[in-house]
Design a protein around this motif. Structure first.
Motif, mmCIF file in Angstrom:
data_model
loop_
_atom_site.group_PDB
_atom_site.id
_atom_site.type_symbol
_atom_site.label_atom_id
_atom_site.label_comp_id
_atom_site.label_asym_id
_atom_site.label_seq_id
_atom_site.Cartn_x
_atom_site.Cartn_y
_atom_site.Cartn_z
ATOM 1 N N UNK A 83 14.631 26.979 -16.536
ATOM 2 C CA UNK A 83 14.243 28.384 -16.631
ATOM 3 C C UNK A 83 15.165 29.150 -17.554
ATOM 4 N N UNK A 84 14.895 30.426 -17.733
ATOM 5 C CA UNK A 84 15.857 31.310 -18.388
ATOM 6 C C UNK A 84 15.970 32.585 -17.563
ATOM 7 N N UNK A 85 17.179 33.126 -17.529
ATOM 8 C CA UNK A 85 17.453 34.267 -16.649
ATOM 9 C C UNK A 85 18.518 35.162 -17.248
ATOM 10 N N UNK A 86 18.649 36.342 -16.640
ATOM 11 C CA UNK A 86 19.699 37.276 -17.033
ATOM 12 C C UNK A 86 20.205 37.989 -15.786
ATOM 13 N N UNK A 137 10.140 30.906 -15.192
ATOM 14 C CA UNK A 137 10.201 29.445 -15.230
ATOM 15 C C UNK A 137 8.825 28.809 -15.096
ATOM 16 N N UNK A 138 8.704 27.600 -15.612
ATOM 17 C CA UNK A 138 7.530 26.757 -15.336
ATOM 18 C C UNK A 138 7.830 26.009 -14.039
ATOM 19 N N UNK A 191 19.818 29.626 -19.947
ATOM 20 C CA UNK A 191 18.548 28.931 -19.800
ATOM 21 C C UNK A 191 18.687 27.455 -20.081
ATOM 22 N N UNK A 192 17.729 26.680 -19.575
ATOM 23 C CA UNK A 192 17.701 25.241 -19.824
ATOM 24 C C UNK A 192 16.267 24.775 -20.038
ATOM 25 N N UNK A 193 16.114 23.657 -20.705
ATOM 26 C CA UNK A 193 14.815 23.163 -21.187
ATOM 27 C C UNK A 193 14.102 24.265 -21.970
ATOM 28 N N UNK A 194 14.864 24.952 -22.799
ATOM 29 C CA UNK A 194 14.305 26.011 -23.635
ATOM 30 C C UNK A 194 13.863 25.448 -24.979
ATOM 31 N N UNK A 214 10.787 28.911 -21.899
ATOM 32 C CA UNK A 214 10.781 27.581 -21.296
ATOM 33 C C UNK A 214 9.847 26.693 -22.114
ATOM 34 N N UNK A 215 10.343 25.568 -22.594
ATOM 35 C CA UNK A 215 9.545 24.719 -23.481
ATOM 36 C C UNK A 215 8.327 24.118 -22.779
#
Length: 335
Positions: free
Chosen positions: A32-35, A51-52, A146-149, A186-187
């Motif tokens: 996901x990505x967040x702030x 997120x997915x 974020x990850x898997x971006x 998210x990719x």
């Protein structure tokens, strides 16, 4: 031959058991990505995430008014939330909190988190084994990660958008998230989203700190749905403030807040109705009639309330009042 097949069957069962155990021990990553961010003007703290992943709001965002906010993701360790807030409340710095949380975590290489305290000190962490692209960025009063971006551009866009934004914290958080999504986010795509903002006595009737707590658990475009929900929430918040001004006998301020409610959510009949009431009480009869007409158009069933509500007594003698109520009753099937 039977013995060989039997051994093979046992081997398959054992191997299957190993695979199953591995899956149970390693649930899907909260990629996901967040702030996380802090507003020094009004003391609000917040987290926004997309997120997915189904119902990401049940996992990632944690916050407590006057203390801080935490986002935990990527094979998320949900104990980071309550434990992190507890340490922040004890006066431990965000960096020391992050170090403590990750140091004691055997899966720290797969974790990702963002932490901010009630002074605006922020830190982000990305384990070495998080799935690419993975990383974060900190700035004045915020941290995004974020990850898997799709790429680093997602986090960079979030940071730039947040720094350039103005207004309430919830709006700024959502603006930052939208900027990240425009860069691909998210990719794997989109599914769920959450927006959490806390401040002292910010919840319903001031009993909790949950100023804004919105979740989109599963949607093709969670950003669009979150925008819709935030508009509703902002309208309700303005009405609550207007109500407090009304109780304090400050009609002028109540009218202004009710007007803001209408601007925030023009599709909410309650916003228009309350606006009509405050205008009527203030002697602004023509404006009150216009507002009431809009309310009844949106919700004809409010006609019964309009006929009895003492707050509308100033405009009830008007011919246009009777006409709009009759039209509303007809639409509601009451005549």
């Amino acid at each position: 031959m039977r013995k060989i097949l039997g051994f093979g069957l046992i081997l398959n069962v054992l191997l299957g058991g190993v695979v199953l155990a591995s899956r149970v021990q390693s649930p899907p990553p909260v990629a996901t990505f967040s702030i996380v961010a802090y507003d020094p003007v009004n003391g609000e703290l917040g987290v926004a995430v997309q997120s997915k992943f189904f119902a990401v709001g049940t996992v990632v965002p944690w916050a407590k008014a006057g203390v801080g906010a935490v986002a935990t993701q990527s094979y998320a360790n949900t104990t980071y939330g309550p434990r992190g807030l507890e340490m922040l409340e004890a006066g431990i710095s965000p960096q020391e909190v992050m170090d403590s949380l990750t140091r004691s975590d055997e899966m720290r290489a797969r974790r990702q988190a963002g932490i901010i305290d009630a002074k605006g000190n922020a830190v982000t962490y990305t384990g070495d084994s998080c799935l690419a692209w993975a990383g974060g960025k900190t700035g004045k009063y915020y941290a995004c990660q974020g990850n898997i971006l799709v790429s680093q551009a997602v986090v960079d866009a979030m940071a730039a958008a947040y720094e350039a934004s103005r207004g309430e914290l919830a709006e700024r958080l959502l603006t930052a998230m939208e900027a990240g999504q425009r860069q691909g986010g998210d990719s794997r795509g989109m599914q769920s989203m959450a927006l959490l903002v806390v401040k002292d006595q910010g919840g319903y009737s001031g009993y909790t700190d949950r100023y804004i707590d919105l979740r989109v658990d599963d949607a093709p475009d969670p950003f669009k749905e979150m925008r819709r929900l935030l508009h509703i929430q902002q309208g309700i918040k303005h009405l609550q403030i207007a109500g407090r001004y009304y109780r304090d006998k400050n009609l002028e301020a109540a009218v202004k807040e009710a007007e803001q409610a209408v601007l925030a959510d023009a599709t909410n009949a309650d916003c228009h109705y309350d606006y009509a009431c405050y205008l009527s009480l203030s002697g602004k009869k023509e404006d009150a009639l216009v507002a009431l007409k809009k309310a009844l158009q949106l919700n004809p069933k409010m006609s019964d309330l309009a006929k009895k509500d003492g707050d509308l007594s100033n405009i009830r003698p008007a011919a246009s009042f009777s006409k709009m109520v009759e039209e509303a009753e007809a639409k509601a099937g009451k005549k």
